[in-house]
Design a protein around this motif. Structure first.
Motif, short mmCIF file in Angstrom:
data_model
loop_
_atom_site.label_atom_id
_atom_site.label_comp_id
_atom_site.label_asym_id
_atom_site.label_seq_id
_atom_site.Cartn_x
_atom_site.Cartn_y
_atom_site.Cartn_z
N SER A 163 0.87 -1.18 0.00
CA SER A 163 0.00 0.00 0.00
C SER A 163 0.90 1.23 0.00
CB SER A 163 -0.92 0.01 1.22
OG SER A 163 -1.78 1.12 1.19
N GLY A 164 1.11 1.81 -1.18
CA GLY A 164 2.07 2.90 -1.29
C GLY A 164 3.46 2.40 -0.96
N ALA A 165 4.12 3.07 -0.02
CA ALA A 165 5.46 2.66 0.40
C ALA A 165 5.42 1.59 1.49
CB ALA A 165 6.23 3.88 0.90
N GLU A 166 4.23 1.28 1.99
CA GLU A 166 4.12 0.30 3.07
C GLU A 166 4.03 -1.11 2.50
OE1 GLU A 166 1.21 -0.78 6.86
OE2 GLU A 166 0.94 1.09 5.74
N VAL A 167 4.90 -1.97 2.99
CA VAL A 167 4.96 -3.36 2.54
C VAL A 167 4.75 -4.27 3.74
CG1 VAL A 167 6.47 -5.15 1.57
CG2 VAL A 167 6.49 -2.84 0.60
N THR A 168 3.74 -5.15 3.65
CA THR A 168 3.42 -6.06 4.74
C THR A 168 3.47 -7.49 4.24
OG1 THR A 168 1.93 -4.41 5.72
CG2 THR A 168 1.72 -6.68 6.49
N ALA A 219 17.20 -7.73 -3.43
CA ALA A 219 16.24 -8.01 -2.36
C ALA A 219 16.95 -8.15 -1.02
CB ALA A 219 15.45 -9.28 -2.68
N ILE A 220 18.17 -8.71 -1.03
CA ILE A 220 18.95 -8.79 0.20
C ILE A 220 19.49 -7.41 0.56
CG2 ILE A 220 20.98 -9.84 1.28
CD1 ILE A 220 20.62 -12.23 -0.57
N GLY A 221 19.98 -6.69 -0.45
CA GLY A 221 20.55 -5.37 -0.20
C GLY A 221 19.56 -4.39 0.39
N VAL A 222 18.32 -4.41 -0.09
CA VAL A 222 17.32 -3.47 0.42
C VAL A 222 16.89 -3.84 1.83
CG1 VAL A 222 15.21 -4.61 -0.41
CG2 VAL A 222 15.32 -2.12 -0.34
N ASP A 223 16.99 -5.13 2.19
CA ASP A 223 16.66 -5.54 3.55
C ASP A 223 17.73 -5.10 4.54
OD1 ASP A 223 14.16 -6.65 3.29
OD2 ASP A 223 14.87 -8.70 3.01
N ALA A 224 18.92 -4.78 4.04
CA ALA A 224 20.00 -4.30 4.90
C ALA A 224 20.36 -2.86 4.55
CB ALA A 224 21.23 -5.20 4.77
N SER A 225 19.35 -2.08 4.22
CA SER A 225 19.58 -0.71 3.73
C SER A 225 20.15 0.22 4.79
CB SER A 225 18.28 -0.12 3.17
OG SER A 225 17.28 -0.10 4.17
N SER A 226 20.16 -0.22 6.05
CA SER A 226 20.76 0.62 7.10
C SER A 226 22.28 0.70 6.95
CB SER A 226 20.41 0.07 8.48
OG SER A 226 20.90 -1.25 8.63
N VAL A 256 9.73 -7.26 -3.07
CA VAL A 256 8.76 -6.21 -3.42
C VAL A 256 9.41 -4.83 -3.35
CG1 VAL A 256 6.62 -5.08 -2.69
CG2 VAL A 256 6.75 -7.58 -2.78
N ARG A 257 10.21 -4.60 -2.30
CA ARG A 257 10.87 -3.29 -2.17
C ARG A 257 11.95 -3.08 -3.22
NH1 ARG A 257 9.75 -4.18 3.47
NH2 ARG A 257 11.62 -5.50 3.67
N ALA A 258 12.42 -4.17 -3.84
CA ALA A 258 13.46 -4.04 -4.86
C ALA A 258 12.91 -3.59 -6.21
CB ALA A 258 14.19 -5.37 -5.02
N VAL A 259 11.61 -3.56 -6.38
CA VAL A 259 11.01 -3.06 -7.63
C VAL A 259 11.24 -1.56 -7.71
CG1 VAL A 259 8.88 -2.75 -8.93
CG2 VAL A 259 9.28 -4.89 -7.69
N ASP A 260 11.87 -1.11 -8.80
CA ASP A 260 12.23 0.30 -8.92
C ASP A 260 11.02 1.21 -9.12
OD1 ASP A 260 14.97 -0.01 -8.62
OD2 ASP A 260 15.29 -0.40 -10.75
N ASP A 261 10.12 0.83 -10.01
CA ASP A 261 9.03 1.72 -10.39
C ASP A 261 7.77 0.89 -10.64
OD1 ASP A 261 7.31 3.60 -11.38
OD2 ASP A 261 8.64 4.33 -12.97
N TRP A 262 6.83 0.97 -9.71
CA TRP A 262 5.60 0.19 -9.84
C TRP A 262 4.67 0.76 -10.91
CZ3 TRP A 262 4.37 -4.47 -7.97
CH2 TRP A 262 5.20 -5.00 -6.96
N ASP A 263 4.91 1.99 -11.32
CA ASP A 263 4.04 2.60 -12.34
C ASP A 263 4.51 2.30 -13.76
OD1 ASP A 263 2.35 3.79 -10.44
OD2 ASP A 263 3.75 5.47 -10.18
N ALA A 264 5.76 1.85 -13.89
CA ALA A 264 6.29 1.57 -15.22
C ALA A 264 5.75 0.25 -15.76
CB ALA A 264 7.82 1.53 -15.17
#
Length: 211
Positions: A23-28, A104-111, A181-189
């Motif tokens: 939902s937008g930027a929220e991923v559950t 997908a691994i990289g975005v999970d460790a984005s800190s 899911v967070r690794a998708v660059d552009d959901w509108d493309a």
């Protein structure tokens, strides 16, 4: 507006399926099923997909999209996951988006401000990519561990191969449903065609024609 997404990744020994609500930027993450077996991608993927859908309480025809990891990874594993994702997309008439499994691994460790992600490429090599705050800055590539460019501040991914680097280790080991899911660059493309990241030629070669 929220969307229900089926995630699939078979680029590593983890045969992963998940159901995610975005939902937008929220991923559950609603459900995840993982079987770690490098020789059972074909046998375990469909049961894991069906189990994840059951755990999430979601009917397959309620899905809005599929996200699949496109590697880098071995030929057989990638073929199973990507063919299955394409089949679900075609049968349900929904978009299929491919992402780099290392992302997908990289975005999970984005800190981590400067992260190295490695997975098993066999032949005493690793698949690798570098990330800055979850954004890929180098790779994906395949090489011997000693040939991976130095300078990262931490490492994530396959524990056995992460241990080859003298770096602090972060928890993400395999691509997760949320990370895919967070690794998708552009959901509108418009979704691009699925392209597997083999990064090397397959071991099997067609026989040469006789002269």
């Amino acid at each position: 507006m929220s969307t229900l997404i089926l995630t699939i990744d078979t680029a590593t020994p983890a045969v992963s399926a998940g159901v995610v609500r975005r939902s937008g930027a929220e991923v559950t993450v609603l459900a995840e099923r993982v079987t770690v077996d490098a020789r059972a991608h074909a046998e375990q993927l469909t049961p894991n997909v069906l189990a994840a859908l059951h755990d999430a309480g979601v009917e397959v025809d309620a899905l809005d999209a599929v996200v699949v990891g496109c590697g880098p990874g071995p030929f057989t594993g990638l073929r199973v996951g990507m063919a299955s994702a394409a089949a679900y997309g075609h049968a349900l008439g929904i978009p299929v988006r491919g992402v780099c499994s290392l992302d997908a691994i990289g975005v999970d460790a984005s800190s981590a401000p400067d992260l190295l992600v490695v997975t098993d490429a066999r032949r005493r090599e690793v698949y690798w990519a570098r990330y800055r705050s979850g954004v890929r800055t180098d790779g994906p590539a395949v090489s011997a561990p000693a040939d991976v460019p130095a300078g990262a501040g931490a490492v994530a991914g396959s524990p056995e191969h992460a241990a080859l680097f003298d770096l602090p280790r972060l928890p993400p080991v395999y691509p997760s449903p949320g990370g895919l899911v967070r690794a998708v660059d552009d959901w509108d493309a418009e979704p691009e065609p699925l392209v597997p990241l083999y990064l090397r030629r397959p071991d099997a070669k067609p026989p040469t024609a006789r002269r």
